[in-house]
Design an enzyme around this catalytic site. Structure first.
Site, PDB file in Angstrom:
ATOM      1  N   GLY A  40     -35.987 -83.784  35.887  1.00 35.12           N
ATOM      2  CA  GLY A  40     -37.193 -83.912  36.519  1.00 35.12           C
ATOM      3  C   GLY A  40     -37.686 -85.426  35.867  1.00 35.12           C
ATOM      4  O   GLY A  40     -38.387 -86.399  36.779  1.00 35.12           O
ATOM      5  N   ASN A  89     -48.616 -78.962  35.403  1.00 35.11           N
ATOM      6  CA  ASN A  89     -47.888 -78.159  34.275  1.00 35.11           C
ATOM      7  C   ASN A  89     -48.843 -77.559  33.477  1.00 35.11           C
ATOM      8  O   ASN A  89     -48.433 -76.723  32.645  1.00 35.11           O
ATOM      9  CB  ASN A  89     -46.994 -78.865  33.679  1.00 35.11           C
ATOM     10  CG  ASN A  89     -47.203 -80.366  33.322  1.00 35.11           C
ATOM     11  OD1 ASN A  89     -47.845 -81.215  33.921  1.00 35.11           O
ATOM     12  ND2 ASN A  89     -47.260 -80.532  31.766  1.00 35.11           N
ATOM     13  N   GLN A 136     -42.855 -78.330  39.131  1.00 33.12           N
ATOM     14  CA  GLN A 136     -43.721 -77.013  38.844  1.00 33.12           C
ATOM     15  C   GLN A 136     -44.053 -76.070  40.214  1.00 33.12           C
ATOM     16  O   GLN A 136     -44.182 -75.067  40.264  1.00 33.12           O
ATOM     17  CB  GLN A 136     -44.858 -77.164  38.128  1.00 33.12           C
ATOM     18  CG  GLN A 136     -44.833 -77.693  36.980  1.00 33.12           C
ATOM     19  CD  GLN A 136     -44.332 -76.714  35.831  1.00 33.12           C
ATOM     20  OE1 GLN A 136     -44.003 -75.698  36.163  1.00 33.12           O
ATOM     21  NE2 GLN A 136     -43.738 -77.272  34.663  1.00 33.12           N
ATOM     22  N   SER A 183     -36.577 -80.074  39.007  1.00 38.60           N
ATOM     23  CA  SER A 183     -35.740 -79.961  37.888  1.00 38.60           C
ATOM     24  C   SER A 183     -35.113 -78.475  37.733  1.00 38.60           C
ATOM     25  O   SER A 183     -36.240 -77.627  37.913  1.00 38.60           O
ATOM     26  CB  SER A 183     -36.838 -80.022  36.781  1.00 38.60           C
ATOM     27  OG  SER A 183     -36.319 -79.964  35.122  1.00 38.60           O
ATOM     28  N   HIS A 241     -34.123 -76.480  34.995  1.00 41.47           N
ATOM     29  CA  HIS A 241     -34.735 -75.821  33.951  1.00 41.47           C
ATOM     30  C   HIS A 241     -35.786 -74.945  34.202  1.00 41.47           C
ATOM     31  O   HIS A 241     -36.229 -74.343  33.227  1.00 41.47           O
ATOM     32  CB  HIS A 241     -34.383 -76.323  32.647  1.00 41.47           C
ATOM     33  CG  HIS A 241     -35.363 -77.369  32.260  1.00 41.47           C
ATOM     34  ND1 HIS A 241     -36.248 -76.860  31.345  1.00 41.47           N
ATOM     35  CD2 HIS A 241     -35.711 -78.768  32.586  1.00 41.47           C
ATOM     36  CE1 HIS A 241     -37.447 -77.991  31.099  1.00 41.47           C
ATOM     37  NE2 HIS A 241     -36.675 -78.975  31.815  1.00 41.47           N
ATOM     38  N   THR A 286     -21.172 -89.462  35.586  1.00 38.64           N
ATOM     39  CA  THR A 286     -20.309 -88.489  35.854  1.00 38.64           C
ATOM     40  C   THR A 286     -21.351 -87.229  36.335  1.00 38.64           C
ATOM     41  O   THR A 286     -22.307 -86.839  35.374  1.00 38.64           O
ATOM     42  CB  THR A 286     -19.364 -88.035  35.093  1.00 38.64           C
ATOM     43  OG1 THR A 286     -18.326 -89.148  34.727  1.00 38.64           O
ATOM     44  CG2 THR A 286     -18.361 -86.890  35.504  1.00 38.64           C
ATOM     45  N   CYS A 335     -48.951 -79.934  19.701  1.00 36.45           N
ATOM     46  CA  CYS A 335     -49.280 -79.732  18.222  1.00 36.45           C
ATOM     47  C   CYS A 335     -49.156 -80.799  17.254  1.00 36.45           C
ATOM     48  O   CYS A 335     -50.029 -80.956  16.403  1.00 36.45           O
ATOM     49  CB  CYS A 335     -48.516 -78.264  17.614  1.00 36.45           C
ATOM     50  SG  CYS A 335     -48.638 -76.944  18.910  1.00 36.45           S
TER      51      CYS A 335
END
Length: 368
Positions: A69, A145, A174, A192, A194, A230, A315
């Site tokens: 993404g 997100n 998303q 994206s 994943h 590739t 965090c």
């Protein structure tokens, strides 16, 4: 383990993993090679492109594979704006960093406008105030997100086209396979793998015919010169397989996840949380603030008990989340938990999560 952080990444489906392994071990030719194995790899790549493009509602010849993404967003924004010397470009203040950081690069030569959300979303009214004949590019994400806010991107695109000559791009990372929408209305859209139970390292950018982009990576000219390198055939095979499994059940999955979100809200109703997600937000994301607690403390408490969620801000950062700042609630960013669901989460997991979180709210010392 209970995993409730699917907005960050998803578990790869076993069938998708098998498809990737098969590509690595059986169809391992380079699609650019002219021999038989290269030809077979090209045919498989074309099949994957067709599968993913169909699910997104776009022409397969207009879908270009990337590494994810962020790469797609960079190609869309930098690829279009690199040679521009004047004009207005518009985005939202709560875009993904891969969008915002790109726009920052053009602040010295273009008029960059960052729209503030109204009640959590980017409205037609806010866009109307800044659109003009000098606007050359607009990029508004489909689903935020952090909050799950669903922006009316079809309406925003229509307004853009009516009042300006601008190209319209959306970060659909998303939204893909979660919202009932065809992205063919846009000039460009980023995806994206994943986020859809495929491996990391594979993404795509839809570019409508007639939109001219400059490549951001120099190399062998793969993907019609727009994304050299590739091709990741194992990644595309896995993503196509994941899409084929989820697409027929998209409505069922969405309804199931909505029930999980509603259950979470119900079970936590006596905790005094403040819901940050807009009323009509994506069912896949639930952002809740616990004002008297540090979200990092809650996250670690849950993690020690094998429950994974996310915070409203990184965090490691001492700054307020840019999303919370954009929606006018920076003071809440350090007390927020983002719970994000997948179709494979269960009601039992939600019940357990809420029980443990409530115990944490009792065990952890309040910060104020």
């Amino acid at each position: 383990m209970i995993y409730l952080d699917s907005a960050a990444t998803t578990k790869v489906l076993p069938q998708a993993a098998e498809a990737a392994v098969k590509a690595m071990c059986e169809c391992y030719g380079n699609p650019s090679s002219l021999h038989k194995e290269g030809y077979l790899a090209t045919k498989r790549l074309d099949f994957c492109r067709k599968t993913i493009a169909s699910a997104a509602g776009v022409e397969e010849s207009c879908l270009y594979f990337t590494s994810g993404g962020s790469a797609s967003n960079n190609l869309a924004i930098k690829g279009f704006l690199t040679n521009k010397r004047k004009g207005k470009v518009i985005t939202s203040a709560y875009e993904h960093p891969s969008v915002l950081e790109c726009f920052k690069l053009f602040e010295d030569k273009l008029d960059v406008v960052y729209l503030e959300p109204e009640n959590g979303i980017i409205t037609e009214e806010s866009l109307l105030k800044v659109l003009d004949k000098d606007t050359i590019f607009v990029s508004i994400m489909h689903v935020n997100n952090e909050t799950g806010a669903v922006n009316p991107i079809k309406e925003l695109c229509k307004l853009t086209k009516k009042l300006s000559p601008a190209v319209f791009h959306t970060d659909a990372v998303q939204g893909f396979l979660k919202e009932d929408i065809s992205y063919s209305f846009a000039d460009m859209a980023s995806f994206s793998g994943h986020k859809n139970h495929a491996p990391k390292g594979i993404g795509a950018l839809y570019v409508k015919k007639g939109i001219n982009l400059q490549p951001v990576i120099s190399g062998g000219g793969q993907e019609k010169g727009l994304a050299s390198g590739t091709e990741n055939l194992p990644g595309t095979e896995a993503w196509a397989e994941a899409v084929n499994i989820q697409l027929p059940e998209k409505a069922v999955h969405k309804a199931h996840v909505q029930k999980l979100k509603d259950l979470t809200r119900e079970l936590l109703s006596d905790t005094g949380f403040i819901e940050i997600s807009p009323k009509k937000s994506s069912p896949y994301v639930f952002n809740a603030v616990f004002p008297e607690y540090l979200s990092e403390n809650l996250l670690h408490y849950l993690s020690e008990r094998d429950i994974c969620v996310s915070t409203g801000s990184a965090c490691s950062s001492k700054k307020a989340s840019h999303v919370f700042k954009a929606i006018g609630m920076p003071e809440y960013s350090k007390s927020a938990l983002r719970i994000s669901y997948s179709f494979d989460n269960t009601e039992e997991e939600i019940i357990r999560f809420c029980e443990v979180l409530k115990q944490g709210l009792s065990d952890i010392i309040k910060v104020r």
